[in-house]
Design an enzyme around this catalytic site. Structure first.
Site, PDB file in Angstrom:
ATOM      1  N   GLY A 136      -2.754  -0.103   5.402  1.00  0.00           N
ATOM      2  CA  GLY A 136      -1.774   0.119   4.331  1.00  0.00           C
ATOM      3  C   GLY A 136      -2.432   0.268   2.962  1.00  0.00           C
ATOM      4  O   GLY A 136      -2.090   1.149   2.182  1.00  0.00           O
ATOM      5  N   ARG A 137      -3.418  -0.590   2.673  1.00  0.00           N
ATOM      6  CA  ARG A 137      -4.043  -0.557   1.347  1.00  0.00           C
ATOM      7  C   ARG A 137      -5.063   0.569   1.204  1.00  0.00           C
ATOM      8  O   ARG A 137      -5.684   0.715   0.160  1.00  0.00           O
ATOM      9  CB  ARG A 137      -4.660  -1.921   1.016  1.00  0.00           C
ATOM     10  CG  ARG A 137      -5.562  -2.502   2.075  1.00  0.00           C
ATOM     11  CD  ARG A 137      -5.792  -3.991   1.835  1.00  0.00           C
ATOM     12  NE  ARG A 137      -6.520  -4.628   2.921  1.00  0.00           N
ATOM     13  CZ  ARG A 137      -5.962  -5.146   3.998  1.00  0.00           C
ATOM     14  NH1 ARG A 137      -4.659  -5.060   4.173  1.00  0.00           N
ATOM     15  NH2 ARG A 137      -6.694  -5.739   4.933  1.00  0.00           N
TER      16      ARG A 137
ATOM     17  N   HIS B 262      -6.178  -8.710 -27.041  1.00  0.00           N
ATOM     18  CA  HIS B 262      -5.261  -9.460 -27.909  1.00  0.00           C
ATOM     19  C   HIS B 262      -4.372 -10.413 -27.132  1.00  0.00           C
ATOM     20  O   HIS B 262      -3.396 -10.918 -27.675  1.00  0.00           O
ATOM     21  CB  HIS B 262      -4.415  -8.473 -28.719  1.00  0.00           C
ATOM     22  CG  HIS B 262      -5.258  -7.614 -29.613  1.00  0.00           C
ATOM     23  ND1 HIS B 262      -5.653  -8.019 -30.869  1.00  0.00           N
ATOM     24  CD2 HIS B 262      -5.827  -6.396 -29.399  1.00  0.00           C
ATOM     25  CE1 HIS B 262      -6.405  -7.076 -31.406  1.00  0.00           C
ATOM     26  NE2 HIS B 262      -6.534  -6.086 -30.541  1.00  0.00           N
TER      27      HIS B 262
ATOM     28  N   THR C 201       9.160  -0.678   9.463  1.00  0.00           N
ATOM     29  CA  THR C 201       9.924  -1.878   9.820  1.00  0.00           C
ATOM     30  C   THR C 201       9.922  -2.879   8.657  1.00  0.00           C
ATOM     31  O   THR C 201      10.510  -3.953   8.778  1.00  0.00           O
ATOM     32  CB  THR C 201       9.295  -2.586  11.049  1.00  0.00           C
ATOM     33  OG1 THR C 201       7.928  -2.849  10.752  1.00  0.00           O
ATOM     34  CG2 THR C 201       9.385  -1.743  12.309  1.00  0.00           C
ATOM     35  N   THR C 202       9.243  -2.560   7.577  1.00  0.00           N
ATOM     36  CA  THR C 202       9.153  -3.509   6.455  1.00  0.00           C
ATOM     37  C   THR C 202      10.540  -3.720   5.847  1.00  0.00           C
ATOM     38  O   THR C 202      11.216  -2.748   5.469  1.00  0.00           O
ATOM     39  CB  THR C 202       8.148  -2.981   5.407  1.00  0.00           C
ATOM     40  OG1 THR C 202       6.904  -2.783   6.063  1.00  0.00           O
ATOM     41  CG2 THR C 202       7.967  -3.950   4.252  1.00  0.00           C
TER      42      THR C 202
ATOM     43  N   SER D 216       6.507   4.152   4.604  1.00  0.00           N
ATOM     44  CA  SER D 216       6.239   2.891   5.286  1.00  0.00           C
ATOM     45  C   SER D 216       5.417   3.163   6.536  1.00  0.00           C
ATOM     46  O   SER D 216       5.866   3.891   7.433  1.00  0.00           O
ATOM     47  CB  SER D 216       7.558   2.200   5.681  1.00  0.00           C
ATOM     48  OG  SER D 216       7.282   1.031   6.409  1.00  0.00           O
ATOM     49  N   LYS D 217       4.241   2.582   6.577  1.00  0.00           N
ATOM     50  CA  LYS D 217       3.386   2.783   7.741  1.00  0.00           C
ATOM     51  C   LYS D 217       4.136   2.358   9.016  1.00  0.00           C
ATOM     52  O   LYS D 217       4.200   3.086   9.978  1.00  0.00           O
ATOM     53  CB  LYS D 217       2.093   1.970   7.565  1.00  0.00           C
ATOM     54  CG  LYS D 217       1.178   2.016   8.746  1.00  0.00           C
ATOM     55  CD  LYS D 217      -0.109   1.250   8.479  1.00  0.00           C
ATOM     56  CE  LYS D 217      -0.842   1.026   9.798  1.00  0.00           C
ATOM     57  NZ  LYS D 217      -2.103   0.329   9.633  1.00  0.00           N
ATOM     58  N   THR D 218       4.716   1.171   8.970  1.00  0.00           N
ATOM     59  CA  THR D 218       5.355   0.628  10.169  1.00  0.00           C
ATOM     60  C   THR D 218       6.816   1.056  10.307  1.00  0.00           C
ATOM     61  O   THR D 218       7.376   1.038  11.389  1.00  0.00           O
ATOM     62  CB  THR D 218       5.339  -0.912  10.115  1.00  0.00           C
ATOM     63  OG1 THR D 218       5.974  -1.307   8.880  1.00  0.00           O
ATOM     64  CG2 THR D 218       3.922  -1.455  10.155  1.00  0.00           C
TER      65      THR D 218
ATOM     66  N   GLN E  45      -4.425  -5.636  -4.491  1.00  0.00           N
ATOM     67  CA  GLN E  45      -4.120  -5.552  -3.058  1.00  0.00           C
ATOM     68  C   GLN E  45      -5.374  -5.183  -2.270  1.00  0.00           C
ATOM     69  O   GLN E  45      -5.676  -5.798  -1.241  1.00  0.00           O
ATOM     70  CB  GLN E  45      -3.016  -4.528  -2.760  1.00  0.00           C
ATOM     71  CG  GLN E  45      -2.597  -4.616  -1.288  1.00  0.00           C
ATOM     72  CD  GLN E  45      -1.824  -3.417  -0.759  1.00  0.00           C
ATOM     73  OE1 GLN E  45      -1.768  -2.367  -1.385  1.00  0.00           O
ATOM     74  NE2 GLN E  45      -1.235  -3.578   0.409  1.00  0.00           N
TER      75      GLN E  45
ATOM     76  N   GLY F 236       0.803  -1.216   0.000  1.00  0.00           N
ATOM     77  CA  GLY F 236       0.000   0.000   0.000  1.00  0.00           C
ATOM     78  C   GLY F 236       0.838   1.268   0.000  1.00  0.00           C
ATOM     79  O   GLY F 236       0.349   2.336  -0.373  1.00  0.00           O
ATOM     80  N   SER F 237       2.085   1.174   0.401  1.00  0.00           N
ATOM     81  CA  SER F 237       2.949   2.364   0.424  1.00  0.00           C
ATOM     82  C   SER F 237       3.601   2.600  -0.941  1.00  0.00           C
ATOM     83  O   SER F 237       4.460   3.467  -1.076  1.00  0.00           O
ATOM     84  CB  SER F 237       4.018   2.201   1.509  1.00  0.00           C
ATOM     85  OG  SER F 237       3.398   2.027   2.752  1.00  0.00           O
TER      86      SER F 237
ATOM     87  N   LYS G 248       7.144 -13.814   5.547  1.00  0.00           N
ATOM     88  CA  LYS G 248       8.136 -12.814   5.954  1.00  0.00           C
ATOM     89  C   LYS G 248       9.083 -13.394   7.009  1.00  0.00           C
ATOM     90  O   LYS G 248      10.288 -13.225   6.946  1.00  0.00           O
ATOM     91  CB  LYS G 248       7.434 -11.605   6.586  1.00  0.00           C
ATOM     92  CG  LYS G 248       6.859 -10.604   5.633  1.00  0.00           C
ATOM     93  CD  LYS G 248       6.500  -9.356   6.430  1.00  0.00           C
ATOM     94  CE  LYS G 248       5.466  -8.508   5.739  1.00  0.00           C
ATOM     95  NZ  LYS G 248       4.942  -7.435   6.584  1.00  0.00           N
TER      96      LYS G 248
ATOM     97  N   GLU H  21      -5.981  -8.623  -0.436  1.00  0.00           N
ATOM     98  CA  GLU H  21      -5.415  -8.559   0.918  1.00  0.00           C
ATOM     99  C   GLU H  21      -6.550  -8.351   1.931  1.00  0.00           C
ATOM    100  O   GLU H  21      -6.457  -8.783   3.075  1.00  0.00           O
ATOM    101  CB  GLU H  21      -4.370  -7.439   1.025  1.00  0.00           C
ATOM    102  CG  GLU H  21      -3.454  -7.588   2.231  1.00  0.00           C
ATOM    103  CD  GLU H  21      -2.263  -6.645   2.203  1.00  0.00           C
ATOM    104  OE1 GLU H  21      -1.147  -7.105   1.915  1.00  0.00           O
ATOM    105  OE2 GLU H  21      -2.438  -5.446   2.490  1.00  0.00           O
TER     106      GLU H  21
ATOM    107  N   GLU I 250      11.927  -4.859   3.087  1.00  0.00           N
ATOM    108  CA  GLU I 250      12.294  -4.357   1.754  1.00  0.00           C
ATOM    109  C   GLU I 250      12.513  -2.851   1.788  1.00  0.00           C
ATOM    110  O   GLU I 250      13.523  -2.337   1.287  1.00  0.00           O
ATOM    111  CB  GLU I 250      11.167  -4.661   0.741  1.00  0.00           C
ATOM    112  CG  GLU I 250      10.990  -6.122   0.399  1.00  0.00           C
ATOM    113  CD  GLU I 250       9.950  -6.800   1.284  1.00  0.00           C
ATOM    114  OE1 GLU I 250       9.768  -6.379   2.455  1.00  0.00           O
ATOM    115  OE2 GLU I 250       9.324  -7.763   0.805  1.00  0.00           O
TER     116      GLU I 250
HETATM  117  O1  F6P Z   1       2.985  -7.169   3.660  1.00  0.00           O
HETATM  118  C1  F6P Z   1       1.763  -6.583   3.742  1.00  0.00           C
HETATM  119  C2  F6P Z   1       1.810  -5.154   4.170  1.00  0.00           C
HETATM  120  O2  F6P Z   1       1.694  -5.080   5.542  1.00  0.00           O
HETATM  121  C3  F6P Z   1       0.730  -4.346   3.480  1.00  0.00           C
HETATM  122  O3  F6P Z   1      -0.484  -4.433   4.098  1.00  0.00           O
HETATM  123  C4  F6P Z   1       1.322  -2.991   3.486  1.00  0.00           C
HETATM  124  O4  F6P Z   1       0.683  -2.154   2.578  1.00  0.00           O
HETATM  125  C5  F6P Z   1       2.753  -3.303   3.133  1.00  0.00           C
HETATM  126  O5  F6P Z   1       3.028  -4.517   3.806  1.00  0.00           O
HETATM  127  C6  F6P Z   1       3.769  -2.253   3.485  1.00  0.00           C
HETATM  128  O6  F6P Z   1       3.774  -1.978   4.852  1.00  0.00           O
HETATM  129  P1  F6P Z   1       4.486  -0.680   5.417  1.00  0.00           P
HETATM  130  O7  F6P Z   1       3.803   0.501   4.842  1.00  0.00           O
HETATM  131  O8  F6P Z   1       4.335  -0.765   6.896  1.00  0.00           O
HETATM  132  O9  F6P Z   1       5.928  -0.709   4.993  1.00  0.00           O
END
Ligand code: F6P
Length: 550
Positions: free
Chosen positions: A277-278, A394, A219-220, A215-217, A359, A164-165, A516, A363, A222
């Site tokens: 997030g979404r 096509h 902590t993601t 990033s909402k958290t 998503q 979602g970010s 994860k 999701e 990637e």
């Molecule tokens: O992996 C799923 C998820 O939690 C989604 O719901 C979210 O949009 C995405 O990862 C990214 O999360 P964040 O914004 O915390 O980095």
């Protein structure tokens, strides 16, 4: 508030009977033949937008439904207490009960002066503060007043985020390209594959680049890893960490991690845990959108969604466009056994719209446990997929026309093109295809029709189209910030209504956690020497192959 397993509701049972006795025998050709007002009866106009942006027209007439079907489906929504859950959502109740959170993204686009409360506290002053910050910041960057560490204005924006970010900002900036600042380069980096970051940064100069860590958290894995590498890239030229303040901003709920990363708190754009997030493109996560299309257009985007929110909230279910779309979709998923739903936007700018909706829908509703903790005994979470028309025609449309699967579809097109090339000829051709596809899907082609074309007997079955394949046609006046906002909000409420009927919590996403965690485990094994033997034989084999190479 009480909710039941959908299949135990009287309307569900009635729909099952209705499917057996009526639904599965319906023939669209006949339905149109018998009722000259079918088109008018089953289509709806969303009039909540300003004249320059709206209206949006929804034609549901090419669906395998009768008035009785709609009546029973609406009854199902009532028995499933969709209205109760909707009111609880708008009242700020913690309807995302597995995470103990409100689901309050409508507050982000509440352009009225009405308060919206969570835990008794009006969240609107906080929302407006962030919007003001976004306005000030985006105005300053767009005008060139914001200078990089060597005094040059910003030319490139890199949004680092995933899920979602990423998907919202990418889709919206692509969809609204005609409103974008043409000399601003936008890059979106989501994948941990180093290629994604490398390819974006190769095109940027640290002196004129602004990096948004979304990033909402915060902590993601990637996003944190990509952001760290981007910071190293920046410092390899800028040298001094004091310069980070001019080139990095954070869009997040996690101030502690943002500070630990070294981003100036003045460059932090906050939002709250009641934004999923979404559903976050409306929040600070939309900063790249505001930077690209300008704050006024961003506000118009919020306004379009707000108009759809008001409509969804106040319109009786019998006429409520998102609720009806969701109900018709449930009719196919749970009674006809359809597994997927195609979204085909006939608008090249909307080329990421299906990915965004994947998503949003999957999701949200990819769940099998009801809100009371029981396993469902019916299908939930349709598989959403799609590509823009006419390209999709096509590639995979063959299967929709003549394959064995029932694939309900949304066809989407604006009346006005942003690029009316050759006296609008391109757009007329685009619209012809849009209309012809839904017509062909519905009518099919009978053996007699094929034969009448002079086809030899043995080829007739191959050229016969069964037809009777349903679709929704959605026609916007044009794709503008406001109409796009309304369309996204429409799909959010479709998703909400489906989840409410299926009695699942559409707002958590624990299903993505297991992979994860296991990835972290494998990662530590890749970082250390030696053969791996504590997984199953296949996983061991694959990891060891990567470690040793061919
Ligand atoms: O992996 C799923 C998820 O939690 C989604 O719901 C979210 O949009 C995405 O990862 C990214 O999360 P964040 O914004 O915390 O980095």
């Amino acid at each position: 508030m009480s909710f039941s397993l959908a299949s135990t509701l009287p309307a569900w049972q009635a729909l099952q009977n209705h499917y057996e006795n009526v639904g599965k025998h319906l023939v669209l050709r006949d339905l149109f033949g018998k009722d000259s007002s079918r088109f008018e009866k089953f289509s709806h106009t969303f009039k909540g937008l300003k004249e320059q942006d709206g209206p949006i027209f929804f034609d549901f007439s090419k669906n395998l439904v009768t008035e009785e079907t709609i009546k029973l489906l609406v009854q199902l929504a009532k028995e499933a207490n969709v209205e109760g859950l909707r009111d609880a959502l708008f009242a700020g109740e913690h309807i995302n009960f597995t995470e103990g959170r409100a689901v309050y993204h409508p507050a982000l686009r509440n352009l009225s002066d009405k308060p919206m409360k969570v835990n008794g506290k009006d969240v609107m002053p906080g929302v407006r503060n962030v919007l003001n910050h976004m306005k000030e910041f985006s105005d300053s960057v767009r005008s060139g007043a914001w200078k990089g560490y060597t005094g040059k204005p910003i030319k490139s924006i890199v949004n680092i985020g995933i899920g979602g970010s990423d998907l919202g900002p990418v889709m919206v900036t692509e969809a609204l390209k005609p409103y974008g600042k043409q000399d601003m380069e936008l890059h979106f980096v989501s994948n941990i594959d180093g290629t994604h970051l490398a390819e974006a940064l190769n095109k940027c100069d640290p002196e004129t680049t602004l990096i948004l860590v979304a990033s909402k958290t915060f902590t993601t894995a990637e996003t944190c890893t990509n952001a760290k590498s981007a910071k190293e890239w920046f410092l390899s030229k800028a040298k001094d960490t004091a310069h980070v303040a001019k080139h990095f901003a954070a869009l997040s709920t996690n101030e502690k991690e943002v500070t630990a990363f070294g981003i100036d708190s003045a460059n932090m754009f906050e939002f709250s845990d009641w934004v999923g997030g979404r559903y976050s493109v409306w929040s600070a996560i939309g900063l790249s959108v505001a930077l690209y299309i300008g704050y006024e257009n961003f506000e118009a985007f919020l306004g379009g969604a707000h108009a759809m929110d008001n409509y969804f909230r106040s319109t009786p279910l019998e006429e409520n466009i998102p609720a009806l779309a969701a109900l018709i979709s449930i009719w196919y998923s749970d009674f006809f056994g359809a597994q997927t739903h195609l979204v085909a936007p006939y608008d090249q700018y909307l080329h990421r719209f299906p990915a965004y909706l994947q998503q949003l829908s999957m999701e949200s509703n990819g769940k099998a446990i009801t809100r009371s903790g029981d396993m469902v005994n019916y299908t939930t979470g349709k598989i959403v997929w799609g590509e823009p028309g006419t390209n999709s025609q096509h590639s995979f449309f063959q299967l929709i026309h003549q394959g064995t699967k029932l694939i309900p579809a949304d066809f989407l097109i604006p009346i006005e093109s942003h690029n009316p090339i050759d006296n609008n000829k391109h757009h007329r051709m685009l619209f012809s295809n849009f209309a012809a596809q839904t017509e062909a899907l519905m009518l099919g082609k009978t053996p007699a029709e094929v034969k009448a074309e002079g086809t030899s007997d043995e080829i007739v079955p191959h050229k016969t189209f069964v037809g009777n394949r349903p679709s929704n046609s959605i026609i916007a006046k044009k794709i503008s910030p406001a109409s796009l906002g309304a369309l996204i909000s429409f799909y959010e409420w479709v998703t909400f209504t489906e989840g409410a009927i299926w009695n699942i919590n559409s707002f958590d996403q624990f299903g993505v956690e297991l992979g994860k965690k296991l990835a972290q485990n494998v990662q530590s094994q890749l970082d250390t020497e030696g053969k791996v033997d504590n997984h199953d034989a296949s996983t061991n084999g694959l990891i060891n192959l990567f470690k040793t190479g061919f």
